[in-house]
Design an enzyme around this catalytic site. Structure first.
Site, PDB file in Angstrom:
ATOM      1  N   ARG A  53      72.017  45.626  34.795  1.00  0.00           N
ATOM      2  CA  ARG A  53      72.579  45.471  36.148  1.00  0.00           C
ATOM      3  C   ARG A  53      74.107  45.587  36.052  1.00  0.00           C
ATOM      4  O   ARG A  53      74.824  44.595  36.073  1.00  0.00           O
ATOM      5  CB  ARG A  53      72.129  44.145  36.772  1.00  0.00           C
ATOM      6  CG  ARG A  53      70.616  44.111  36.982  1.00  0.00           C
ATOM      7  CD  ARG A  53      70.169  42.954  37.820  1.00  0.00           C
ATOM      8  NE  ARG A  53      70.518  43.086  39.229  1.00  0.00           N
ATOM      9  CZ  ARG A  53      70.092  42.267  40.184  1.00  0.00           C
ATOM     10  NH1 ARG A  53      69.306  41.261  39.887  1.00  0.00           N
ATOM     11  NH2 ARG A  53      70.463  42.435  41.428  1.00  0.00           N
ATOM     12  N   ASP A  99      63.165  45.878  47.319  1.00  0.00           N
ATOM     13  CA  ASP A  99      62.787  44.459  47.339  1.00  0.00           C
ATOM     14  C   ASP A  99      61.429  44.220  48.000  1.00  0.00           C
ATOM     15  O   ASP A  99      60.949  43.089  48.038  1.00  0.00           O
ATOM     16  CB  ASP A  99      63.871  43.621  48.042  1.00  0.00           C
ATOM     17  CG  ASP A  99      65.179  43.625  47.261  1.00  0.00           C
ATOM     18  OD1 ASP A  99      65.147  43.973  46.069  1.00  0.00           O
ATOM     19  OD2 ASP A  99      66.219  43.284  47.853  1.00  0.00           O
ATOM     20  N   ARG A 103      64.293  30.684  45.124  1.00  0.00           N
ATOM     21  CA  ARG A 103      65.632  31.271  45.278  1.00  0.00           C
ATOM     22  C   ARG A 103      65.762  31.980  46.620  1.00  0.00           C
ATOM     23  O   ARG A 103      66.869  32.073  47.170  1.00  0.00           O
ATOM     24  CB  ARG A 103      65.888  32.317  44.176  1.00  0.00           C
ATOM     25  CG  ARG A 103      66.255  31.775  42.839  1.00  0.00           C
ATOM     26  CD  ARG A 103      66.645  32.921  41.903  1.00  0.00           C
ATOM     27  NE  ARG A 103      67.505  33.855  42.623  1.00  0.00           N
ATOM     28  CZ  ARG A 103      67.520  35.175  42.432  1.00  0.00           C
ATOM     29  NH1 ARG A 103      66.743  35.725  41.540  1.00  0.00           N
ATOM     30  NH2 ARG A 103      68.323  35.941  43.116  1.00  0.00           N
ATOM     31  N   CYS A 125      67.859  38.332  39.097  1.00  0.00           N
ATOM     32  CA  CYS A 125      66.604  38.898  38.606  1.00  0.00           C
ATOM     33  C   CYS A 125      66.850  39.927  37.519  1.00  0.00           C
ATOM     34  O   CYS A 125      67.833  40.661  37.555  1.00  0.00           O
ATOM     35  CB  CYS A 125      65.850  39.555  39.760  1.00  0.00           C
ATOM     36  SG  CYS A 125      65.243  38.370  40.949  1.00  0.00           S
ATOM     37  N   LYS A 159      68.813  36.261  53.143  1.00  0.00           N
ATOM     38  CA  LYS A 159      69.429  35.828  51.881  1.00  0.00           C
ATOM     39  C   LYS A 159      70.600  36.738  51.502  1.00  0.00           C
ATOM     40  O   LYS A 159      71.686  36.255  51.187  1.00  0.00           O
ATOM     41  CB  LYS A 159      68.380  35.860  50.765  1.00  0.00           C
ATOM     42  CG  LYS A 159      68.967  35.732  49.367  1.00  0.00           C
ATOM     43  CD  LYS A 159      67.909  35.723  48.290  1.00  0.00           C
ATOM     44  CE  LYS A 159      67.573  37.048  47.688  1.00  0.00           C
ATOM     45  NZ  LYS A 159      68.538  37.601  46.736  1.00  0.00           N
ATOM     46  N   ASN A 160      70.349  38.044  51.505  1.00  0.00           N
ATOM     47  CA  ASN A 160      71.371  38.931  50.951  1.00  0.00           C
ATOM     48  C   ASN A 160      72.579  39.108  51.871  1.00  0.00           C
ATOM     49  O   ASN A 160      73.630  39.574  51.425  1.00  0.00           O
ATOM     50  CB  ASN A 160      70.752  40.278  50.533  1.00  0.00           C
ATOM     51  CG  ASN A 160      69.881  40.089  49.288  1.00  0.00           C
ATOM     52  OD1 ASN A 160      69.954  39.055  48.616  1.00  0.00           O
ATOM     53  ND2 ASN A 160      69.048  41.079  48.997  1.00  0.00           N
TER      54      ASN A 160
HETATM   55  N1  EPU Z   1      74.585  50.134  39.950  1.00  0.00           N
HETATM   56  C1  EPU Z   1      75.423  50.739  39.047  1.00  0.00           C
HETATM   57  N2  EPU Z   1      76.721  50.303  38.977  1.00  0.00           N
HETATM   58  C2  EPU Z   1      77.190  49.283  39.753  1.00  0.00           C
HETATM   59  C3  EPU Z   1      76.320  48.676  40.675  1.00  0.00           C
HETATM   60  C4  EPU Z   1      75.009  49.115  40.751  1.00  0.00           C
HETATM   61  O1  EPU Z   1      75.031  51.658  38.331  1.00  0.00           O
HETATM   62  O2  EPU Z   1      78.379  48.946  39.632  1.00  0.00           O
HETATM   63  C5  EPU Z   1      73.186  50.606  40.076  1.00  0.00           C
HETATM   64  C6  EPU Z   1      72.163  49.529  39.697  1.00  0.00           C
HETATM   65  O3  EPU Z   1      71.918  49.520  38.310  1.00  0.00           O
HETATM   66  C7  EPU Z   1      70.964  49.946  40.526  1.00  0.00           C
HETATM   67  C8  EPU Z   1      71.578  50.565  41.793  1.00  0.00           C
HETATM   68  O4  EPU Z   1      72.929  50.886  41.451  1.00  0.00           O
HETATM   69  O5  EPU Z   1      70.238  50.941  39.851  1.00  0.00           O
HETATM   70  C9  EPU Z   1      71.595  49.683  43.027  1.00  0.00           C
HETATM   71  O6  EPU Z   1      72.184  48.424  42.734  1.00  0.00           O
HETATM   72  P1  EPU Z   1      72.941  47.548  43.844  1.00  0.00           P
HETATM   73  O7  EPU Z   1      74.336  47.366  43.401  1.00  0.00           O
HETATM   74  O8  EPU Z   1      72.703  48.163  45.182  1.00  0.00           O
HETATM   75  O9  EPU Z   1      72.159  46.173  43.739  1.00  0.00           O
HETATM   76  P2  EPU Z   1      72.766  44.706  43.844  1.00  0.00           P
HETATM   77  O10 EPU Z   1      73.900  44.693  44.795  1.00  0.00           O
HETATM   78  O11 EPU Z   1      72.947  44.142  42.487  1.00  0.00           O
HETATM   79  C10 EPU Z   1      71.322  44.006  45.901  1.00  0.00           C
HETATM   80  C11 EPU Z   1      70.339  42.918  46.220  1.00  0.00           C
HETATM   81  C12 EPU Z   1      69.049  43.144  45.461  1.00  0.00           C
HETATM   82  C13 EPU Z   1      68.493  44.526  45.812  1.00  0.00           C
HETATM   83  C14 EPU Z   1      69.550  45.616  45.586  1.00  0.00           C
HETATM   84  C15 EPU Z   1      69.111  46.984  46.075  1.00  0.00           C
HETATM   85  C16 EPU Z   1      71.809  41.066  46.680  1.00  0.00           C
HETATM   86  C17 EPU Z   1      72.341  39.743  46.258  1.00  0.00           C
HETATM   87  N3  EPU Z   1      70.924  41.647  45.862  1.00  0.00           N
HETATM   88  O12 EPU Z   1      71.550  43.931  44.489  1.00  0.00           O
HETATM   89  O13 EPU Z   1      68.160  42.156  45.955  1.00  0.00           O
HETATM   90  O14 EPU Z   1      67.373  44.810  45.007  1.00  0.00           O
HETATM   91  O15 EPU Z   1      70.761  45.259  46.286  1.00  0.00           O
HETATM   92  O16 EPU Z   1      68.794  46.941  47.432  1.00  0.00           O
HETATM   93  O17 EPU Z   1      72.140  41.574  47.746  1.00  0.00           O
HETATM   94  C18 EPU Z   1      66.407  40.623  45.905  1.00  0.00           C
HETATM   95  O18 EPU Z   1      66.817  40.157  46.974  1.00  0.00           O
HETATM   96  O19 EPU Z   1      65.282  40.354  45.413  1.00  0.00           O
HETATM   97  C19 EPU Z   1      67.264  41.524  45.163  1.00  0.00           C
HETATM   98  C20 EPU Z   1      67.131  41.734  43.867  1.00  0.00           C
END
Ligand code: EPU
Length: 431
Positions: A125, A308, A400, A120, A25-26
């Site tokens: 976020r 995850d 999803r 989620c 998915k990701n």
């Molecule tokens: N963060 C910041 N600033 C930013 C971006 C992130 O402070 O600009 C913080 C977040 O608050 C969090 C940490 O950095 O504490 C990590 O966030 P990240 O940006 O890595 O997460 P994401 O890209 O929003 C993706 C996956 C999530 C998974 C996370 C961590 C996708 C679409 N989503 O989210 O997947 O939990 O990386 O590995 O790739 C899932 O598949 O169930 C899911 C939620």
């Protein structure tokens, strides 16, 4: 009358047999928007058939791309006529990955107007690191009418240090930088397998990206990118979910179409619980004959134990022998599912980012909710091991990210059904 879908599970069957894992998915939700950077059509294979992917494809069509489904897991996309740069709130709803349209449209058209991401809910976020990256490349980013509005005359390569290891920021900066002028360096980059997959995809279109999979990624901008044929990697978290389910139910499952290297931290922790795990080239076999042993887990960015997989692992530990400590190292609030597990008899105390899990002999079936995608996967595992019937509501969150989840578990011997009930009707007492 509205009809709601639920999963109804009768627990107690050990999982046995084979399951084939779908595409990640990701990775898919990053690679599909990246197609907008190409000048000619791309064929993407091994796409998971899940609602997150369907939503991204709808956005691609709405932007003007020609999207043609070749079969359940293959799509051909011609981005030539994608002339819109706006992803509205309605289009982005419920989708975290809508933010990738910011990087992809900025890279394609030097402008993007995208509603902030949904997805989620585990606390705040933020996307400040994405925006910092776009600004370093020369874009201006404003908030207008509740939309993120990014534009640039020219995008120029730059050095960007991420204050937090962020999957989304790393991907978005790659998307915006791949056709920028000159060299971009991302330091403290995320190293997840889906980052490597996106880099491989972009490189197969003619990009020049080095270091994906390490914490320093170098992107030398190119003028144009060609269409390509690409097959997405297997989903590490879907695989981990079936592995955890096999362990919790004391089953014996061959999990096919996986990359065992991507599963190392999950394999290590499940082995600590007493599981026997055999690795093959593209499969793993998980065999469990005893009650799981306790173990402590801390989630971290890759190659650490994935956040995850935290709810699914906690569910294994909820029926383990002894007390385990689970620490969440990525998200502020990823224990919302604990309340649901305690309805089934789990003994879990949460204090901030730590959960103390005292294993119980037996969970009991109960009416519960999928409070988010992976929480929903954990509820399925809990239902499979519980005594009696579990009814899971709000399963659209599970759809999803898990393809054919009922069929896959049923083939492994589980008693799980998708039922349609009028809104408000209950199968179980107290639901
Ligand atoms: N963060 C910041 N600033 C930013 C971006 C992130 O402070 O600009 C913080 C977040 O608050 C969090 C940490 O950095 O504490 C990590 O966030 P990240 O940006 O890595 O997460 P994401 O890209 O929003 C993706 C996956 C999530 C998974 C996370 C961590 C996708 C679409 N989503 O989210 O997947 O939990 O990386 O590995 O790739 C899932 O598949 O169930 C899911 C939620």
């Amino acid at each position: 009358m509205n009809y709601l879908e639920r999963f109804v599970i009768s627990g107690g069957n050990p999982l046995k047999g084979k399951v084939r894992i779908s595409g990640a998915k990701n990775a898919a939700v990053a690679i599909l928007p990246a197609v907008l950077l190409a000048d000619s059509p791309c064929i993407i294979e091994n796409l998971p058939n899940i609602s997150d992917v369907a939503n991204i494809l709808k956005v691609m069509s709405a932007l003007g791309a020609n999207v043609k489904l070749i079969n359940k897991s293959t799509v051909e996309i011609d981005p030539k006529n994608a002339n819109s740069f706006v992803v509205s709130k309605q289009m982005a709803e419920g989708m975290r990955a809508s933010s990738y349209f910011l990087g992809a449209l900025l890279g394609r058209m030097k402008k993007a107007k995208v509603a902030p991401p949904g997805g989620c809910n585990f606390g705040v976020r933020p996307i400040d690191q994405h925006i910092k990256g776009f600004e370093a490349l020369g874009a201006t980013v404003d908030y207008e009418d509740g939309m993120v509005d990014a534009k640039a005359e020219t995008l120029r390569g730059s050095s960007i240090y991420l204050d937090v290891v962020s999957v989304g920021a790393t991907i978005n900066i790659m998307l915006a930088a791949v056709k920028a002028v000159g060299l971009t360096v991302i330091e403290n980059a995320a190293r997840e397998p889906h980052i490597v997959d996106l880099a491989n995809f972009l490189n197969s279109m003619g990009a020049n990206i080095m270091g994906a999979g390490t914490s320093v990624i170098k992107i030398r901008g190119v003028n144009s990118l060609n269409g390509t044929n690409y097959s997405i990697i297997p989903d590490q978290i879907e695989a981990g979910t079936y592995m955890a389910a096999a362990v919790a139910t004391k089953g014996d499952v061959l999990i096919e179409n996986v990359t065992p290297k991507h599963l190392e931290s999950i394999i290590a922790k499940l082995r600590e619980t007493g599981a026997k795990i055999t690795e093959y080239d593209e499969a793993v076999r998980v065999t469990m004959t005893e009650r799981p042993k306790k173990c402590n887990v801390k989630t971290m960015p890759h190659p650490g134990f994935p956040t995850d997989m935290q709810p699914q692992m906690a569910t294994v530990l909820a029926v383990a022998n002894g007390t385990s400590i689970v620490t969440e190292g990525v998200w502020d609030n990823r224990f919302r599912y604990v309340e649901q597990l305690t309805l089934m008899g789990a003994d879990i105390q949460v204090d901030g980012k730590t959960a103390v899990i005292t294993g119980v002999n037996q969970l009991c079936g109960a009416p519960v909710k999928a409070v988010d995608l992976r929480a929903g996967a954990a509820m399925i595992i809990a239902g499979l091991v519980a005594n009696g019937v579990t009814e899971i509501e709000e399963i659209e969150r599970i759809d999803r990210g898990y393809e054919d989840v009922v069929e896959k578990f049923t083939n492994l011997g589980a008693n799980i059904k998708r039922v349609y009930l009028p809104d408000g009707a209950k199968i179980m007492k107290n639901a």
